[in-house]
Design an enzyme around this catalytic site. Structure first.
Site, short mmCIF file in Angstrom:
data_model
loop_
_atom_site.label_atom_id
_atom_site.label_comp_id
_atom_site.label_asym_id
_atom_site.label_seq_id
_atom_site.Cartn_x
_atom_site.Cartn_y
_atom_site.Cartn_z
N LYS A 267 0.87 -1.18 0.00
CA LYS A 267 0.00 0.00 0.00
C LYS A 267 0.90 1.22 0.00
O LYS A 267 1.82 1.33 0.82
CB LYS A 267 -0.90 -0.01 1.25
CG LYS A 267 -1.72 1.28 1.41
CD LYS A 267 -2.70 1.20 2.59
CE LYS A 267 -3.37 2.55 2.84
NZ LYS A 267 -4.30 2.53 4.00
N ASP A 272 -2.97 10.20 3.49
CA ASP A 272 -4.37 9.75 3.61
C ASP A 272 -5.17 10.76 4.43
O ASP A 272 -5.14 10.73 5.66
CB ASP A 272 -4.41 8.37 4.27
CG ASP A 272 -5.83 7.83 4.41
OD1 ASP A 272 -6.75 8.42 3.80
OD2 ASP A 272 -6.01 6.82 5.12
N LYS A 279 -10.85 12.69 7.58
CA LYS A 279 -10.45 12.33 8.94
C LYS A 279 -10.48 13.58 9.82
O LYS A 279 -10.20 14.67 9.33
CB LYS A 279 -9.01 11.80 8.93
CG LYS A 279 -8.83 10.40 8.43
CD LYS A 279 -7.36 10.00 8.50
CE LYS A 279 -7.11 8.64 7.85
NZ LYS A 279 -7.71 7.51 8.55
N ASP A 349 -12.45 6.77 3.22
CA ASP A 349 -11.27 6.58 4.06
C ASP A 349 -10.82 5.11 4.09
O ASP A 349 -9.75 4.79 4.57
CB ASP A 349 -11.57 7.08 5.48
CG ASP A 349 -10.30 7.31 6.29
OD1 ASP A 349 -9.20 7.29 5.69
OD2 ASP A 349 -10.41 7.53 7.51
N GLU A 351 -9.56 3.46 1.77
CA GLU A 351 -8.99 3.58 0.42
C GLU A 351 -7.91 2.54 0.15
O GLU A 351 -7.68 2.18 -1.00
CB GLU A 351 -8.44 4.99 0.20
CG GLU A 351 -7.01 5.25 0.72
CD GLU A 351 -6.87 5.11 2.23
OE1 GLU A 351 -7.89 5.22 2.93
OE2 GLU A 351 -5.75 4.87 2.71
N ARG A 353 -7.71 -0.68 0.71
CA ARG A 353 -8.20 -1.90 0.06
C ARG A 353 -8.58 -1.64 -1.39
O ARG A 353 -8.54 -2.55 -2.21
CB ARG A 353 -9.36 -2.47 0.88
CG ARG A 353 -10.57 -1.57 0.96
CD ARG A 353 -11.50 -1.94 2.10
NE ARG A 353 -10.99 -1.47 3.40
CZ ARG A 353 -11.60 -1.71 4.56
NH1 ARG A 353 -12.71 -2.40 4.58
NH2 ARG A 353 -11.08 -1.24 5.68
N1 BES Z 1 -4.56 4.48 6.71
C1 BES Z 1 -5.71 4.17 7.48
C2 BES Z 1 -5.44 3.17 8.60
C3 BES Z 1 -4.58 3.66 9.74
C4 BES Z 1 -5.17 4.17 10.88
C5 BES Z 1 -3.22 3.52 9.71
C6 BES Z 1 -4.39 4.57 11.94
C7 BES Z 1 -2.44 3.91 10.77
C8 BES Z 1 -3.01 4.43 11.90
C9 BES Z 1 -6.79 3.57 6.58
O1 BES Z 1 -6.80 4.02 5.28
C10 BES Z 1 -8.11 3.93 7.18
O2 BES Z 1 -8.41 5.08 7.23
N2 BES Z 1 -8.85 2.92 7.62
C11 BES Z 1 -10.12 3.12 8.21
C12 BES Z 1 -11.06 2.09 7.63
C13 BES Z 1 -12.50 2.34 7.97
C14 BES Z 1 -12.99 3.60 7.33
C15 BES Z 1 -13.30 1.15 7.52
C16 BES Z 1 -9.99 2.98 9.72
O3 BES Z 1 -9.22 2.12 10.17
O4 BES Z 1 -10.61 3.74 10.43
ZN ZN Z 2 -5.03 4.69 4.56
MN MN Z 3 -7.92 5.80 5.07
#
Ligand code: BES
Ligand code: ZN
Ligand code: MN
Length: 497
Positions: A267, A272, A279, A349, A351, A353
């Site tokens: 990835k 992000d 966020k 968010d 993204e 996947r």
């Molecule tokens: N990049 C984030 C995951 C992340 C969170 C990495 C905290 C490092 C520290 C990912 O893209 C994300 O935002 N995931 C969401 C998924 C949800 C919207 C289903 C998450 O984990 O909140």
């Molecule tokens: Zn992310």
């Molecule tokens: Mn994200």
């Protein structure tokens, strides 16, 4: 930095500092005993007086010890006994290096490999010592106008007593150096801010490796190529950004034999924001690290090339920036993936996947023996496992076992979570083949379930490194270079089969 292993006692060496272990009870390691004798009980007297407690992580620097030719002796506290566990060993070595790095020492001899351990041999301690040394002294200050002066400490000799283990230790030293250097390489990429480290920047780094190593070649797919192929999910993520997305294919051929490659898919979200599902400000800090999976792929391939491993690796970097804008993807938009399956994007968010699913499908053309993706994919894995274990999910128990084992060997550990059918239901969408989120429950698992729908054709494992690749938030923010040690060890093991 220069590392060597040497056999026997190096006590007579000049212009060096000798690191030896002592316990809380005043027990001396074999080398400490020897030095104590030469110095006419200087060390034991000092311990008797109570000048050093021997607690793990504590050290005492002794300059000009009588009858000792070295500049210093550094006493390293080993805790209760001279038999230690992995965590203690790492703390002992790291605090010793820290202590010496704030002295005038430029060369050190470590006798700490003579500490005893259950489950790990001398070669393991040699390898870990190199990795801990480099990790402890790592410092990223490219953007500081006043740079702190580099420590004088530049050379380490690891003393070993067992002649029969010498060649194994020399091999371990080489591996340790390759892992340590490429952990630093990976950290350097990850620590770059996203205004520098864009998808194009990452693609340039991959091309640079192709120039530096004969066995590496790099190909970059541009947005128009991805459109032609039909990577609707990948492009939906990049849509809101002014930065062009890139799909990098970097290949390492370390053997002339025709061999189905091991594919590493990373990835590479260079920042992000969450996109339209923006966020909150606090949660956005640290999101420059959302490309750590990609940086790990480059670091691991570089380590394999440095070690000249006789193996075939394909690295795929899914590079994009996730931004909100007037043309960005919106919640409930539906896209068609490269696989033909459709996805309703409920949360922009989620993204990672979306870029990964198309990169994974793209992988099929390499007919890989195994596919491993590495991604800072979910906040949920940090809730489940904290910062110590990488989340591992796989459609193949043998591959999962091999990766868990490599994690233990390298002390870069992973922990397996289930990928049961039951969880798949959470991805149901009333309008498309699936949605891109599965709700709050079991977030790491449903994310992997999503990916599993694109990996049916091969043996696959997913490493969720959101908690381990970097520390985010707070004032202490840093990349760790994980899971380069785990993956490099996995590749080494594959070559030794
Ligand atoms: N990049 C984030 C995951 C992340 C969170 C990495 C905290 C490092 C520290 C990912 O893209 C994300 O935002 N995931 C969401 C998924 C949800 C919207 C289903 C998450 O984990 O909140
Ligand atoms: Zn992310
Ligand atoms: Mn994200």
């Amino acid at each position: 930095m220069k590392f060597t292993v040497k056999l026997g006692d190096l006590d007579k060496q000049r212009k060096t500092s000798l690191i030896v272990g002592v316990t809380e009870k005043g027990e001396l390691s074999p080398s400490a005993k020897r030095l104590d004798k030469t110095s006419q009980n200087f060390i034991s007297k000092l311990l008797k007086k109570g000048d050093f407690q021997g607690k793990i992580g504590s050290t005492l620097l002794l300059p000009s010890v009588p009858h000792i030719q070295a500049d210093h002796i550094l006493l390293a506290g080993c805790g209760e006994t001279l038999t230690v566990n992995e965590r203690d060993f790492r703390r002992i070595v790291s605090s010793s290096i820290k202590a010496l790095s704030s002295s005038s020492a430029s060369h050190a001899v470590s006798y700490l490999a003579e500490l005893q351990m259950d489950g790990h041999d001398l070669a393991w301690r040699v390898k870990q010592t190199v990795e801990i040394f480099v990790d402890t002294l790592y410092c990223f200050q490219q953007y500081k106008s006043k740079k702190s002066t580099a420590p004088a400490l530049k050379e380490l000799t690891i003393a070993i007593a067992d002649k029969k283990a010498l060649s194994a230790c020399e091999k371990a030293l080489k591996q340790g150096i390759a892992i340590a250097e490429n952990v630093s390489y990976t950290k350097n990429l990850a620590n770059q801010p996203s205004n520098i480290c864009t998808p194009s920047y990452m693609a340039e780094q991959a091309k640079k490796l192709a120039k530096e190593y004969k066995a590496i070649s790099t190909k970059v797919l541009e947005e128009k190529d991805m459109r032609k192929l039909g990577m609707g999910a990948f492009l939906a993520v990049a849509k809101g950004s002014a930065q062009a997305p890139k799909l990098v294919c970097i290949e390492y051929k370390g053997t002339a034999k025709k061999q189905a490659p091991i594919a590493l898919v990373g990835k590479g979200i260079t920042f992000d924001t969450g996109g339209i599902s923006l966020k909150p400000a606090d949660a956005m800090v640290g999101m420059k690290y959302d490309m750590c999976g990609s940086a790990t792929v480059l670091g691991t391939i570089k380590a394999a090339a440095d070690l000249k491993l006789p193996i075939h690796i394909v690295g795929i970097l899914a590079l994009a920036e996730n931004m909100p804008s007037g043309v960005a993807t919106k919640p409930e938009d539906i896209v068609t993936t490269l696989s033909g399956q459709t996805v309703e994007i409920l949360n922009t968010d989620a993204e990672g996947r979306l870029v990964l699913c198309d990169a994974l499908t793209y992988c099929e053309r390499y007919k890989p023996a195994v596919v491993i993706d590495i991604a800072t994919l979910t906040g949920a894995v940090v809730v489940a496992l904290g910062h110590h274990a990488t989340g591992l999910l796989s459609n193949n128990d043998k591959l999962a076992k091999d990766l868990l084992h490599a994690g233990i060997q390298s002390h870069d550990r992973a922990w397996q979570l289930p990928l049961w059918e039951e969880y798949q239901e959470q991805l149901r969408s009333p309008f498309a083949d699936m949605s891109n989120t599965g709700g709050r429950m079991g977030g790491t698992i449903t994310a992997a379930c999503f990916l599993s729908r694109f990996t049916k054709k091969f043996t696959w494992a997913h490493l969720d490194v959101a908690g381990t690749a970097a520390m985010m938030g707070g004032t202490d923010r840093y990349a760790t270079g994980r899971p380069v040690p785990l993956l490099t060890q996995y590749l080494i093991n594959q070559c030794e089969k």
